[in-house]
Design a protein around this motif. Sequence first.
Motif, short mmCIF file in Angstrom:
data_model
loop_
_atom_site.label_atom_id
_atom_site.label_comp_id
_atom_site.label_asym_id
_atom_site.label_seq_id
_atom_site.Cartn_x
_atom_site.Cartn_y
_atom_site.Cartn_z
N MET A 117 0.78 -1.27 -0.07
CA MET A 117 0.14 -0.11 -0.09
C MET A 117 0.96 1.25 0.02
N ALA A 118 0.63 2.18 -0.94
CA ALA A 118 1.49 3.51 -0.77
C ALA A 118 1.06 4.46 -0.07
N LYS A 119 2.08 5.15 0.58
CA LYS A 119 1.77 6.23 1.40
C LYS A 119 1.05 7.42 0.74
N GLU A 120 0.03 8.05 1.18
CA GLU A 120 -0.48 9.22 0.58
C GLU A 120 0.56 10.29 0.65
N PRO A 121 0.62 11.25 -0.19
CA PRO A 121 1.72 12.34 -0.26
C PRO A 121 1.43 13.08 0.88
N ASP A 122 2.65 13.76 1.45
CA ASP A 122 2.81 14.44 2.68
C ASP A 122 1.99 15.93 2.34
N LYS A 123 1.03 16.17 3.19
CA LYS A 123 0.27 17.44 3.01
C LYS A 123 0.77 18.35 3.98
N GLY A 124 1.77 18.29 4.67
CA GLY A 124 2.17 19.28 5.70
C GLY A 124 3.00 20.27 5.00
N GLY A 125 2.65 21.58 5.51
CA GLY A 125 3.21 22.85 5.13
C GLY A 125 4.08 23.28 6.39
N LEU A 126 4.79 24.23 6.17
CA LEU A 126 5.51 25.25 7.11
C LEU A 126 4.50 25.24 8.50
N LEU A 127 3.55 25.90 8.09
CA LEU A 127 2.72 26.28 9.37
C LEU A 127 2.35 24.79 10.23
N LYS A 128 1.91 23.80 9.39
CA LYS A 128 1.70 22.69 10.12
C LYS A 128 2.62 22.06 10.94
N THR A 129 3.94 22.08 10.27
CA THR A 129 5.16 21.84 11.03
C THR A 129 5.57 22.41 12.01
N LEU A 130 5.43 23.87 12.08
CA LEU A 130 5.62 24.94 13.34
C LEU A 130 4.67 24.61 14.28
N GLN A 131 3.40 24.14 14.10
CA GLN A 131 2.38 24.10 15.16
C GLN A 131 2.76 22.84 15.74
N SER A 132 3.05 21.70 14.97
CA SER A 132 3.57 20.45 15.64
C SER A 132 4.75 20.57 16.62
N VAL A 133 5.76 21.26 16.04
CA VAL A 133 6.90 21.32 17.04
C VAL A 133 6.63 22.33 18.05
N LEU A 134 5.62 23.34 18.09
CA LEU A 134 5.44 24.08 19.33
C LEU A 134 4.63 23.20 20.20
N ALA A 135 3.41 22.50 19.71
CA ALA A 135 2.51 21.65 20.51
C ALA A 135 3.50 20.66 21.29
N ALA A 136 4.46 19.92 20.74
CA ALA A 136 5.28 19.02 21.03
C ALA A 136 6.04 19.76 22.33
N MET A 137 6.60 20.84 21.98
CA MET A 137 7.58 21.49 23.10
C MET A 137 6.75 21.74 24.19
N PHE A 138 5.71 22.33 24.20
CA PHE A 138 4.82 22.45 25.30
C PHE A 138 4.13 21.22 25.68
N GLY A 139 4.18 20.03 25.08
CA GLY A 139 3.72 19.05 25.69
C GLY A 139 2.14 18.69 25.75
N VAL A 140 1.76 19.30 24.60
CA VAL A 140 0.22 19.51 24.43
C VAL A 140 -0.15 18.61 23.14
N GLN A 141 0.80 17.94 22.48
CA GLN A 141 0.56 17.34 21.05
C GLN A 141 -0.52 16.26 21.19
N SER A 142 -1.42 16.26 20.56
CA SER A 142 -2.31 14.96 20.45
C SER A 142 -1.65 13.72 19.85
N GLU A 143 -2.30 12.76 20.48
CA GLU A 143 -1.78 11.33 19.75
C GLU A 143 -1.85 11.32 18.11
N ARG A 144 -3.21 11.68 17.83
CA ARG A 144 -3.52 11.51 16.38
C ARG A 144 -2.31 12.56 15.50
#
Length: 70
Positions: free
Chosen positions: A1-28
């Motif tokens: 099964m092929a992976k779907e293309p990566d849809k993340g952009g700069l904003l999504k990456t930054l949001q993920s990094v900041l959420a992970a840094m503060f410890g509020v990243q969702s499991e999904r």
Amino acid sequence: MAKEPDKGGLLKTLQSVLAAMFGVQSERRRREDFSSEKPWRFILAGLIVAAAFVIFVMLLVRWALSLGAA
């Protein structure tokens, strides 16, 4: 099964990094990030955010010390 293309952009990456840094990243969102085909953008964004945080703390301490010297 092929992976779907990566849809993340700069904003999504930054949001993920900041959420992970503060410890509020969702499991999904964490699963989405770890299944990304481009981990380097998360590593680079994490390094940049960490460096910006350290610089901010250094400037804050310098400012606080200058208030005490006056």
